[in-house]
Design an enzyme around this catalytic site. Structure first.
Site, PDB file in Angstrom:
ATOM      1  N   ASN A 102      49.176  -3.370  -3.591  1.00 36.86           N
ATOM      2  CA  ASN A 102      50.104  -2.502  -3.928  1.00 36.86           C
ATOM      3  C   ASN A 102      51.451  -3.223  -4.038  1.00 36.86           C
ATOM      4  O   ASN A 102      52.417  -2.605  -4.696  1.00 36.86           O
ATOM      5  CB  ASN A 102      50.301  -1.191  -2.850  1.00 36.86           C
ATOM      6  N   CYS A 134      43.894   7.684  -6.292  1.00 30.86           N
ATOM      7  CA  CYS A 134      43.237   8.714  -5.246  1.00 30.86           C
ATOM      8  C   CYS A 134      44.005   9.944  -5.391  1.00 30.86           C
ATOM      9  O   CYS A 134      44.939  10.168  -5.427  1.00 30.86           O
ATOM     10  CB  CYS A 134      43.498   7.910  -4.119  1.00 30.86           C
ATOM     11  N   ARG A 173      50.894  14.656  -6.131  1.00 31.66           N
ATOM     12  CA  ARG A 173      51.591  13.602  -6.056  1.00 31.66           C
ATOM     13  C   ARG A 173      52.606  13.403  -7.298  1.00 31.66           C
ATOM     14  O   ARG A 173      52.374  12.727  -8.312  1.00 31.66           O
ATOM     15  CB  ARG A 173      50.641  12.085  -6.332  1.00 31.66           C
ATOM     16  N   ASP A 187      48.014   4.621   4.599  1.00 34.52           N
ATOM     17  CA  ASP A 187      46.791   4.095   3.962  1.00 34.52           C
ATOM     18  C   ASP A 187      45.996   3.455   4.891  1.00 34.52           C
ATOM     19  O   ASP A 187      44.830   3.047   4.790  1.00 34.52           O
ATOM     20  CB  ASP A 187      47.133   3.009   2.904  1.00 34.52           C
ATOM     21  N   ARG A 204      38.306  -0.678  -5.776  1.00 30.85           N
ATOM     22  CA  ARG A 204      39.430  -0.695  -6.462  1.00 30.85           C
ATOM     23  C   ARG A 204      40.601  -1.569  -5.637  1.00 30.85           C
ATOM     24  O   ARG A 204      41.741  -2.181  -6.057  1.00 30.85           O
ATOM     25  CB  ARG A 204      40.153   0.670  -6.549  1.00 30.85           C
TER      26      ARG A 204
END
Ligand code: EPU
Length: 421
Positions: A23, A117, A122, A306, A398
């Protein structure tokens, strides 16, 4: 579809090296578009989201050269505007970073509504609010988002209603060559924000305050290329910290920034797990009965969303009833149905999960319902006696580099079963 087969119940011992942070790498890969020069990115994790991001910039006209498994040379001088490959952009969340990058360089961008995801709604309203404040016009349709400006983007003050990671990165990118000063208030403070800011600063940007809630960006005329190493992945590290505790093992997790792990470290210690911090490593060792605990996810430096599902596995193995509250994402608890197949006793009420500890989890056939949920299934399977098969592991691929190899090296019985078709 590939599957994972794990025979659990074996304590893990040894050391694991952590890769670069997905990220943090994603916005930086897209930020190379802004640079309009040659950048060398080091410590990129070898995971499918990064491969997809590199493919997107390549299809936009960049020359992308692999130097080794984790180092890429990206020359964005031949990138042209309005060139986002929509098929690829649609499947990954991080593709929304092309908006800030293209807007900053070309004054216009169009991309697909991003995938990623499924963690509830979102929205990207804060990204749009920021672009509009800088003077761009933004149009959203069911399929995509377009933004453009007729003149220069102009620096301004932007207050984010939510301290969004994505919006903070996107606005920083759009503002980096805008006229004058941009101030982002209530900015996200995650290490990825500092990573992107440091990359842009190394390319000539004038940014201060990244890592605090107020980021100031004074626009510069141009950026230039350079070499930059991605920071270690705190979520990969956190996942293996849980693996040590859940399997009653003892692991040294190398190549980490212990400061980034402090929320996870504090909760592990509260549960009675030994955590010792070194300069760039942490040792995590099981130390007898796991105590119940209350955990609430939050924006950094709070407990990371996360890590919600991975930590839940440990709460399942603790004595008594723990409470896990999700306060960042709308919907993070889909994985609890899969953990229930393995004997977990979890009751979800809105954003709270009440977790009644069980003496042991049992092997079962389960699915990875998203990336971090998939990691949680791996942890549960490592802790459970017997053979667990995990399906839909493309989610795990991923974001976790060579998970099978890293876990096998510390004593796990884990195999990738390749789909023969
Ligand atoms: N939000 C809004 N409006 C916006 C943007 C966000 O309301 O314009 C809300 C979201 O709905 C969410 C919260 O703000 O409830 C946080 O969203 P944020 O924008 O911070 O998250 P993101 O940028 O979409 C990144 C990571 C996620 C990680 C979150 C939180 C990437 C590509 N994704 O998502 O990572 O969970 O930040 O730290 O960087 C993962 O790696 O498994 C993953 C899901």
């Amino acid at each position: 579809m590939d599957k994972l087969c794990i025979s659990g119940g074996k304590p893990l011992h040894g050391s694991i090296n952590i890769g670069g942070m997905k990220n943090a790498a994603l916005p930086i890969i897209f930020a190379t578009i802004l640079v309009n020069d040659v950048c060398v990115l080091e410590n990129l994790p070898d995971v499918s989201d990064i491969a997809a991001a590199l493919e997107i910039v390549k299809r936009m006209g960049a020359k992308v050269e692999k130097i080794d498994n984790t180092t890429y040379r990206i020359d964005t001088r031949s990138v042209h505007s309005n060139s986002v490959p929509l098929d690829l952009a649609r499947v990954m969340r991080g593709s929304y970073y092309v908006l800030g990058a293209e807007l900053g360089r070309f004054g216009r961008s169009y991309t697909a509504i991003p995938g990623g995801c499924n963690l509830g709604a979102r929205p990207i309203d804060q990204h749009i609010k920021g672009f509009e404040a800088l003077g761009a016009k933004v149009k959203c349709t069911a399929d995509g988002v377009s933004c453009y400006t007729d003149g220069d983007l102009e620096g301004t003050s932007i207050y984010l209603d939510v301290a969004s990671v994505g919006a903070t990165c996107n606005i920083m990118m759009a503002a980096v060559m805008a006229k004058g000063m941009t101030v982002i208030d209530n900015a996200a403070r995650e290490p990825h924000i500092v990573g992107l800011a440091n990359f842009l600063i190394s390319c000539g940007a004038n940014i201060s305050g990244a890592g605090t809630e107020v980021i100031k960006i004074r626009g510069v005329d141009m950026l230039y290329g350079g070499t930059y190493a991605i920071i270690p992945d705190m979520i990969e590290a956190g996942t293996y910290m849980i693996a040590a505790a859940a399997t009653k093992g003892d692991l040294v997790i190398n190549n980490v920034i212990p400061r980034h792990l402090e929320a996870v470290t504090a909760k592990l210690q509260e549960m009675g797990v030994t955590v010792e911090e070194g300069d760039d490593n942490v040792r995590v060792a099981y130390n007898g009965i796991l105590k119940k605990c209350r955990v609430k996810t939050d924006f950094y430096p709070g407990f990371p969303t996360d890590m919600n599902s991975q930590f839940c596995v440990l709460l399942c193995l603790a004595e008594g009833q723990s409470k896990l509250t999700e306060s960042v994402m709308d919907s993070r608890f889909k994985y609890t149905d899969e953990l229930a197949r393995m004997g977990a006793r979890i009751t979800v009420q809105g954003r709270d999960a009440y977790v009644d500890g069980v003496p042991a989890l049992r092997a079962a056939n389960v699915r990875a319902v998203d990336l971090r949920a998939g990691a949680a299934m791996v942890l549960a399977a490592l802790a459970a006696d017997g053979k667990t098969v995990i399906e839909d592991i493309h989610h795990i691929q991923r974001g976790y580099e060579d998970m099978v190899g890293k876990l096998r090296a510390v004593g796990a019985d884990i195999r990738l079963i390749k789909d023969e078709q």
